[in-house]
Design a protein around this motif. Structure first.
Motif, mmCIF file in Angstrom:
data_model
loop_
_atom_site.group_PDB
_atom_site.id
_atom_site.type_symbol
_atom_site.label_atom_id
_atom_site.label_comp_id
_atom_site.label_asym_id
_atom_site.label_seq_id
_atom_site.Cartn_x
_atom_site.Cartn_y
_atom_site.Cartn_z
ATOM 1 N N PRO A 29 72.873 -27.638 38.043
ATOM 2 C CA PRO A 29 74.274 -27.583 37.639
ATOM 3 C C PRO A 29 75.195 -28.032 38.768
ATOM 4 N N TYR A 58 79.458 -26.312 27.906
ATOM 5 C CA TYR A 58 78.167 -26.814 28.354
ATOM 6 C C TYR A 58 77.357 -27.351 27.177
ATOM 7 N N ARG A 77 75.927 -20.408 36.646
ATOM 8 C CA ARG A 77 75.600 -21.774 37.051
ATOM 9 C C ARG A 77 76.001 -22.038 38.500
ATOM 10 N N LEU A 90 68.691 -22.841 31.572
ATOM 11 C CA LEU A 90 70.045 -23.364 31.500
ATOM 12 C C LEU A 90 70.091 -24.849 31.191
#
Length: 372
Positions: free
Chosen positions: A10, A77, A343, A369
């Motif tokens: 990220p 996201y 993140r 993620l």
């Protein structure tokens, strides 16, 4: 939209900060003046020596660049996993419902009393459990029943519709669609002046938009003589983000004195932890022990674990921080996929981790993620 991921996982807020500052054509010194933050902090964020884990820092940076905070966090996201994809799909359903409300073009239907009650309860239970996937599954049906109802003015339908709009707004807020969340929330109707769940969501939404002062004004103007524990906590956190820490502490003490059930005490615990991180009262977070008891909703346990991870990261103990972050992911994977702090921490801990065990934990979280 700024790309959320890069080859190292990220993208941190500091990297987006540098990109936006360059686009604006201003120096770090100029941004320091515009954001009322130290120039050294801005340099440290952009270089990766520091990271953002306080709402007031994020809000100040965004305001200095004339941005929404989401432009720096990278929200919304991209979907990672079927649960996340389901929640994203519900966001588009909510947008469609707003269009239907504006056009009044839906075919009128007559929901039965049991249909309305059953679907409303499903939404409330999903909210109480902090289960955004279950909420995303339950919301569309309740929206269809209440928005397209032939008896739109009936009290039961209005109450159910408000439940749907408030829950939908909260879901959109967590996803990062804050303008859409505000539009939906403004359709909510408050039948009982003593109810403050609409105001609770308004306060939370304004804080997430970097407008803590406006959230405080709105809460103080409209809350009743005896606001709910939930509203008192939300207003307290708004004061904390606005750097009014004494007022925030008093409100949290007030909320704690009136919390008489599990939802109330859990809300107080999570807000206290958020306040501790906001005010850098790390000792409280370092001592935090999050029970695995199923009494507290999984999303709330994940939030507490995440705040604890942030505190250990600040102390330089990446091992414990990684353990807490992985435990948060295990408690509520979807919560972490939607949470900017998770993140940001993932990037920081991955860059600083020095053991194979921590690296393996972080790699698993990164996979969940969508960073791998």
């Amino acid at each position: 939209m700024t790309l959320e991921m890069d080859g190292n996982g990220p993208a941190p807020i500091g990297r987006r900060l540098a990109e936006w500052r360059t686009r604006r054509g201003i120096t770090a010194a100029e941004l320091a003046v515009q954001s009322s933050l130290p120039e050294q902090m801005i340099s440290d964020l952009e270089s990766g020596r520091d990271w953002v884990d306080q709402h007031h820092i994020l809000a100040s940076l965004a305001a200095g660049l004339q941005l929404e905070p989401a432009e720096l966090t990278g929200q919304p996201y991209g979907p990672s996993g079927t649960d996340h994809a389901t929640v994203h799909a519900t966001a588009w359903h909510l947008r469609r419902q707003l269009a239907i409300v504006a056009s009044r073009g839906a075919v009128a239907i007559e929901p039965t009393e049991s249909e309305l009650a059953g679907q409303t309860e499903a939404v409330r239970q999903a909210e109480a459990a902090g289960d955004d996937h279950a909420l995303a599954l339950a919301l569309p049906a309740l929206l269809d029943l209440t928005t397209s109802s032939a008896a739109r003015g009936a009290e039961a339908v209005r109450a159910a519709r408000t439940t749907a709009y408030v829950a939908g707004s909260g879901l959109l807020r967590r996803l990062g669609y804050r303008d859409l969340a505000w539009s939906l929330l403004q359709q909510a109707e408050v039948a009982d002046p003593g109810e403050d769940h609409v105001l609770v969501e308004e306060v939370r939404l304004l804080v997430s938009m970097g407008l803590a002062e406006q959230a405080i004004i709105r809460a103080e103007r409209f809350r009743g003589a005896r606001p709910s524990v939930e509203l008192t906590c939300a207003t307290g956190l708004a004061h904390a983000v606005a750097r009014q820490e004494e007022k925030a502490a008093r409100l949290l003490e007030e909320a704690a004195s009136r919390a008489a059930d599990v939802p109330g005490t859990t809300e107080v615990a999570v807000t206290r932890a958020a306040f501790a991180l906001e005010s850098r009262s790390l000792e409280e977070l370092l001592a935090l022990e999050v029970s695995d008891s199923p009494v507290a909703p999984a999303g709330k346990r994940a939030a507490l674990l995440l705040f604890s991870a942030a505190a250990w990261a600040r102390r330089g103990d990446t091992g414990r921080a990684a353990e807490r972050l992985a435990a948060a992911e295990g408690a509520a994977p979807l919560y972490l996929r939607l949470e900017p702090l998770a993140r940001e921490l993932l990037h920081v801990l991955t860059a600083r981790s020095s053991t194979a065990a921590s690296g393996a934990l972080l790699a698993r979280v990164a996979e969940q993620l969508g960073a791998q």
